[in-house]
Design an enzyme around this catalytic site. Structure first.
Site, PDB file in Angstrom:
ATOM      1  N   HIS A   1      21.743  17.811  56.069  1.00 37.63           N
ATOM      2  CA  HIS A   1      22.426  16.514  56.157  1.00 37.63           C
ATOM      3  C   HIS A   1      23.608  16.451  55.202  1.00 37.63           C
ATOM      4  O   HIS A   1      23.602  17.091  54.146  1.00 37.63           O
ATOM      5  CB  HIS A   1      21.461  15.383  55.792  1.00 37.63           C
TER       6      HIS A   1
ATOM      7  N   ASP B   1      22.140  21.537  52.289  1.00 39.72           N
ATOM      8  CA  ASP B   1      21.132  20.789  53.037  1.00 39.72           C
ATOM      9  C   ASP B   1      21.703  20.513  54.435  1.00 39.72           C
ATOM     10  O   ASP B   1      22.922  20.452  54.620  1.00 39.72           O
ATOM     11  CB  ASP B   1      20.824  19.470  52.312  1.00 39.72           C
TER      12      ASP B   1
ATOM     13  N   ASP C   1      16.221  22.219  55.837  1.00 42.85           N
ATOM     14  CA  ASP C   1      16.160  21.514  57.122  1.00 42.85           C
ATOM     15  C   ASP C   1      17.176  22.100  58.107  1.00 42.85           C
ATOM     16  O   ASP C   1      17.277  21.643  59.251  1.00 42.85           O
ATOM     17  CB  ASP C   1      16.316  19.993  56.966  1.00 42.85           C
TER      18      ASP C   1
ATOM     19  N   HIS D   1      21.353  11.979  48.965  1.00 48.61           N
ATOM     20  CA  HIS D   1      21.758  10.754  49.680  1.00 48.61           C
ATOM     21  C   HIS D   1      21.900   9.550  48.739  1.00 48.61           C
ATOM     22  O   HIS D   1      22.393   8.506  49.159  1.00 48.61           O
ATOM     23  CB  HIS D   1      20.759  10.422  50.791  1.00 48.61           C
TER      24      HIS D   1
END
Ligand code: Q9C
Ligand code: ZN
Length: 370
Positions: free
Chosen positions: A208, A206, A295, A170
């Protein structure tokens, strides 16, 4: 397989985060990396090695010097300003609407505030990256872990795993966020490009969208970014990750976003993975940097996919089946009891070893996160 690990992450000992303003126990905690390390050690097929120091230059190759300075200075600065909190979390951010109408030239001359929380907002995306006394050293060590993993692969290993913590995807050129400070995978990809002159692919699995990795290579044709993630229509980082984001300029066509619905199961996920891998296979290059998150797991406390431990073995197998070398770097994954088994499954798959699942010891399939 070699596993690069540094205990420096332990001092980034996050305790709380906020969700829509409410304080909750932190999800991104030291126990995550410790669970993975101890499970891999117990497997017997992995060798844990220390990172070597690579200095600031590879970080500055992808990040704004101001962000690097902020991460290095922020904790002491907060202390000096008598901000007596266990961690520094911003609450005011320079959203682009604040500057509507101002020219880029004028905007570029806005000075950086000296207030520690203001600086955290200036260099941050959101409240999910608490800064503590040990954060700067941990973030630097995570980069060294990533770059040492690159060294192993460029020196001839088919695949190596960097147990990075804090995660990185991120973090954009000038911005921390989403538990991330420096973008370990982007720094690794840039180092590979500089060392080999060849194209590199980032495969981001991931849960996200890796907004930071996408942003850093948005106008770059030499680094292909491919991401499978929760659709931003319902999930963080909300403002990027849409399928029409394909890159611009030299990077036109070198960005592929594959957003996925809530409840995505093993079969849907593998079909999406195959799509991403086929695009990588069509692009020249010999190394894939994998941004590996768990995740996507069915019991992850902040995700809504339904993946099983078994499918991670198959994902690792398919990623390796392209025949390219793999620099595998840890990103997210917050269901602590399963993290070790999930990492072990993925990495065994990538190495061509059998799945050989662990007995369900340690946690019940419906156990708590503790
Ligand atoms: N405080 C990674 O998986 N929003 N980052 C969470 C709860 C941020 C996830 C909301 C999620 C960041 C590397
Ligand atoms: Zn994530």
């Amino acid at each position: 397989m070699r596993v690069v690990y540094s205990p420096a992450h332990l001092a980034h000992d996050t305790v709380t985060e906020t969700v829509m303003g409410a304080v909750i126990p932190a999800n991104e905690v030291p126990e995550r990396a410790e669970r993975i390390r101890t499970t891999l050690e117990a497997d017997g097929g992995f060798t844990v090695v220390d990172p070597t120091e690579h200095g600031r230059d590879p970080i500055l190759a992808v990040h704004d010097p101001g962000l690097v300075r902020f991460v290095e200075e922020a904790w002491n600065e907060a202390r000096a300003q008598s901000i007596g909190r266990p961690n520094l979390i911003a609450d005011t951010y320079p959203t682009f609407r604040m500057f509507e109408g101002m020219s880029p030239e004028f905007l570029a001359r806005r000075p950086e505030t000296r207030h520690a929380a203001g600086r955290a907002g200036w260099w941050g995306l959101d409240t999910a990256n608490p800064l503590l006394a040990g954060t700067a050293a941990a973030a630097r060590a995570a980069v060294d872990v990533a770059l040492t993993t690159v060294d192993l692969v460029l020196d001839g290993e088919r695949a190596a795993y960097g147990l990075c913590r804090p995660p990185g995807h991120h973090a954009a050129r000038s911005m921390a966020g989403g538990y991330c400070f420096f973008n370990n995978a982007a720094i690794a990809a840039e180092a590979i490009v500089r060392a080999t002159g060849a194209r590199v692919a980032i495969l981001d699995v991931d849960y996200h969208h890796g907004n930071g990795s996408q942003q850093i290579f948005w106008r770059r044709g030499d680094v292909l970014y491919v991401s499978l993630h929760a659709d931003p229509i319902r999930q963080y980082p909300f403002f990027l990750g849409w399928p029409d984001e394909t890159g611009e300029g030299d990077g036109s066509g070198a960005n592929l976003n594959i957003p996925l619905p809530a409840g995505t199961d093993d079969e849907t996920y593998l079909a999406a993975l195959d799509r991403g891998l086929s695009v990588i296979a069509e692009t020249p290059g010999d190394v894939i940097v994998v941004s590996l998150g768990f995740d996507t797991y069915g019991h992850d406390p902040i995700g809504d996919f339904a993946l099983t431990t078994a499918v991670y073995h198959e994902c690792g197998r398919r990623a390796a089946a392209l025949g390219r070398r793999l620099v595998i770097l840890q990103e997210g994954g917050y269901h602590r009891p399963s993290l070790g088994a999930n990492a072990r499954a993925w990495l065994r798959g990538a190495e061509g070893r059998s799945y050989d699942p662990l007995p369900a010891a340690g946690f019940g399939e419906f156990g708590s996160n503790r």
